[in-house]
Design an enzyme around this catalytic site. Structure first.
Site, PDB file in Angstrom:
ATOM      1  N   HIS A  87      80.782 -19.752 -20.385  1.00 40.84           N
ATOM      2  CA  HIS A  87      80.281 -21.041 -20.841  1.00 40.84           C
ATOM      3  C   HIS A  87      78.964 -21.337 -20.136  1.00 40.84           C
ATOM      4  CE1 HIS A  87      81.393 -24.651 -23.164  1.00 40.84           C
ATOM      5  NE2 HIS A  87      80.578 -25.277 -22.336  1.00 40.84           N
ATOM      6  N   ASP A 166      87.557 -34.325 -24.933  1.00 43.98           N
ATOM      7  CA  ASP A 166      86.189 -33.805 -24.785  1.00 43.98           C
ATOM      8  C   ASP A 166      85.405 -33.982 -26.077  1.00 43.98           C
ATOM      9  OD1 ASP A 166      84.098 -32.496 -23.251  1.00 43.98           O
ATOM     10  OD2 ASP A 166      84.341 -30.861 -24.667  1.00 43.98           O
ATOM     11  N   ARG A 173      78.660 -39.162 -24.673  1.00 48.72           N
ATOM     12  CA  ARG A 173      77.718 -38.875 -23.583  1.00 48.72           C
ATOM     13  C   ARG A 173      76.350 -38.535 -24.135  1.00 48.72           C
ATOM     14  NH1 ARG A 173      80.148 -34.052 -21.042  1.00 48.72           N
ATOM     15  NH2 ARG A 173      78.336 -34.047 -19.692  1.00 48.72           N
ATOM     16  N   SER A 188      84.205 -31.634 -18.616  1.00 52.71           N
ATOM     17  CA  SER A 188      84.000 -31.264 -20.019  1.00 52.71           C
ATOM     18  C   SER A 188      84.182 -29.754 -20.208  1.00 52.71           C
ATOM     19  CB  SER A 188      82.594 -31.697 -20.447  1.00 52.71           C
ATOM     20  OG  SER A 188      82.220 -31.078 -21.645  1.00 52.71           O
ATOM     21  N   LYS A 192      88.003 -27.609 -21.569  1.00 53.84           N
ATOM     22  CA  LYS A 192      88.020 -26.668 -22.717  1.00 53.84           C
ATOM     23  C   LYS A 192      88.478 -25.280 -22.257  1.00 53.84           C
ATOM     24  CE  LYS A 192      83.632 -27.455 -24.139  1.00 53.84           C
ATOM     25  NZ  LYS A 192      83.084 -28.718 -23.682  1.00 53.84           N
TER      26      LYS A 192
HETATM   27  N1  URA Z   1      78.684 -27.892 -21.937  1.00 48.49           N
HETATM   28  C1  URA Z   1      79.829 -28.593 -22.076  1.00 48.49           C
HETATM   29  O1  URA Z   1      80.807 -28.121 -22.661  1.00 48.49           O
HETATM   30  N2  URA Z   1      79.887 -29.807 -21.554  1.00 48.49           N
HETATM   31  C2  URA Z   1      78.865 -30.378 -20.891  1.00 48.49           C
HETATM   32  O2  URA Z   1      79.010 -31.487 -20.431  1.00 48.49           O
HETATM   33  C3  URA Z   1      77.667 -29.641 -20.750  1.00 48.49           C
HETATM   34  C4  URA Z   1      77.602 -28.393 -21.290  1.00 48.49           C
END
Ligand code: URA
Length: 443
Positions: A87, A166, A173, A188, A192
């Site tokens: 990620h 999320d 956000r 966040s 996930k």
């Molecule tokens: N990627 C995400 O999944 N969440 C964030 O807050 C920033 C980048």
């Protein structure tokens, strides 16, 4: 909203506003209330701003992560192993996941990737994928599971059942200037990733003018927060801090980036993109015990890319998620934007700066990103660069082309021109991968 719940929410917002620590039960109440719609957007916006300004300690961050994770179901993929994901914290022109996920899946590692949408100037993996006509990122758990089993790779989004907290908070956000917060980014991303039932995680922590963390110090703090929160949840994690001063590659904007991904998967990708893909993917192979070290891992990855297997895997994934692969096989079939503006070098010299933030924001203004959460995206909008930092240019050489379906204003053109610095002497070379951190060398 009943009055009791309303009062309690106000008290908790005030508590965070005044810099106090929220308890686990309070965080749980706030997340549950928001997901069940008895805490409205305006109160959650105030809470997000209070968290943005006052922060959260490690315990609060872990509780927030857990509350968000528990807002939905968790995958259980017992029979699929090993499972590793990657990620990014968000950058400009960051299409790494689209290349890396199918490439790693070709090495016998399952990649169950839950991604996000664009946030402010930074693009989102789901928006890029959805620029492929027909592509669906909204998969039911059963379909996700089935595809992971058959292809070893899925790229999808949070749903009403999977990390719904999320899904809602991410959009809020984006529209309330509360993205660049270490606890909010940590919760966040990890909510996930923990829902994916993975064995290990590799993170790309972007650092620079086009990142949410602009200094190495901030990036290191975000890495520390992510790694230690993942550790609390028993998820082995490696983080690479990578430079995000200029956009990655040459394309910024959803469909333009997918076109660049096609080139990368056909072994014609720009050097900066491929360096990061190989570095992150190599750590995934090592963590999954598919290679003894990162050098050996890079050899394996290079073979899979050159043989065309990764490209085939990407096509199969897109097809399995209902995307029309003919646009990938022949990108010229894609409709082009109505308006196009070419910009030229005002003088001869070396490109010493291409400000990723200015380019990313210009793409939003061209229609390729969202300024408010309900806004739709124009997939054709974007900026194609002709140069990178270090390029030598003559006066009037083409440096970039802007694409939009609405007339391109002077303000946008000036904003893009201001992103470029051309000087007589080249700038000192910068490193792309700034640091590698893991549980071992961080804690
Ligand atoms: N990627 C995400 O999944 N969440 C964030 O807050 C920033 C980048």
């Amino acid at each position: 909203m009943n009055n009791g719940a309303g009062m309690r929410t106000i008290e908790l917002i005030a508590k965070k506003r005044d810099g106090q620590k929220l308890l686990k039960s309070e965080i749980q109440y706030l997340i549950d209330g928001y997901c069940q719609d008895y805490i409205p957007d305006y109160q959650m916006s105030a809470l997000l701003m209070a968290i943005y300004l006052k922060g959260m300690d490690a315990e609060e961050t872990a509780c927030l992560t857990e509350a968000m994770l528990l807002s939905g179901e968790r995958f259980r993929f017992k029979e699929v192993s090993p499972k590793v994901d990657k990620h990014s914290t968000g950058g400009v022109g960051d299409k790494i996941s689209l290349i890396l996920a199918p490439l790693v899946a070709c090495c016998g590692i399952a990649v169950p990737m839950l991604s996000g949408r664009g946030l402010l100037h930074s693009g989102g993996t789901l928006d890029k994928l959805e620029s492929i006509p027909g592509f669906s990122s909204d998969l039911a758990a059963e379909a996700f599971h089935q595809q992971l089993h058959s292809l070893g790779v899925v790229m999808a989004g949070q749903t009403a059942r999977l990390v719904p907290a999320d899904k809602k908070l991410y959009a809020l956000r984006d529209a309330t200037a509360t993205v660049a917060s270490i606890p909010l980014i940590t919760a966040s991303i990890l909510s996930k990733k923990l829902a994916e039932d993975i064995d290990a995680l590799v993170l790309d922590i972007k650092c620079g003018v086009g990142a949410f963390m602009q200094t190495p110090e901030e990036a290191k703090n975000l890495a520390a927060s992510l790694i230690s929160t993942a550790e609390r949840h028993h998820l082995p994690t490696t983080a690479l801090i990578t430079n995000m001063d200029q956009p990655l590659g040459y394309a910024v904007g959803n469909w333009l980036e997918v076109r660049e991904v096609v080139n990368c998967l056909q072994n014609k990708g720009p050097a900066d993109i491929m360096e990061i893909v190989y570095a992150l993917a190599a750590h995934m192979l090592v963590m999954a015990k598919r290679a003894e070290n990162t050098s050996r891992a890079k050899e394996i990855l290079d073979k899979k890319l050159r043989s065309g297997e990764a490209w085939e895997k990407f096509l199969n994934m897109v097809q399995s998620q209902n995307g029309e692969t003919r646009y990938l096989r022949n990108p010229s079939l894609y409709e082009t934007a109505r308006y196009e503006k070419k910009l030229y070098a005002p003088q001869q010299g070396f490109v010493t700066r291409i400000d990723a933030m200015k380019i990313g924001m210009s793409v939003v203004y061209l229609g390729g990103g969202r300024a408010v959460k309900e806004e739709s995206i124009n997939y054709k909008a974007g900026i194609q660069l002709n140069v990178k930092v270090g390029s030598q240019v003559e006066k009037n050489d083409l440096i970039t082309t802007l694409y939009s379906d609405t007339p391109i204003s002077e303000t946008i053109i000036n904003g893009v021109m201001a992103a470029f610095k051309i000087k007589k002497k080249p700038a000192a070379e910068t490193t792309l991968i700034l640091k590698t951190l893991s549980t071992k060398n961080l804690l």
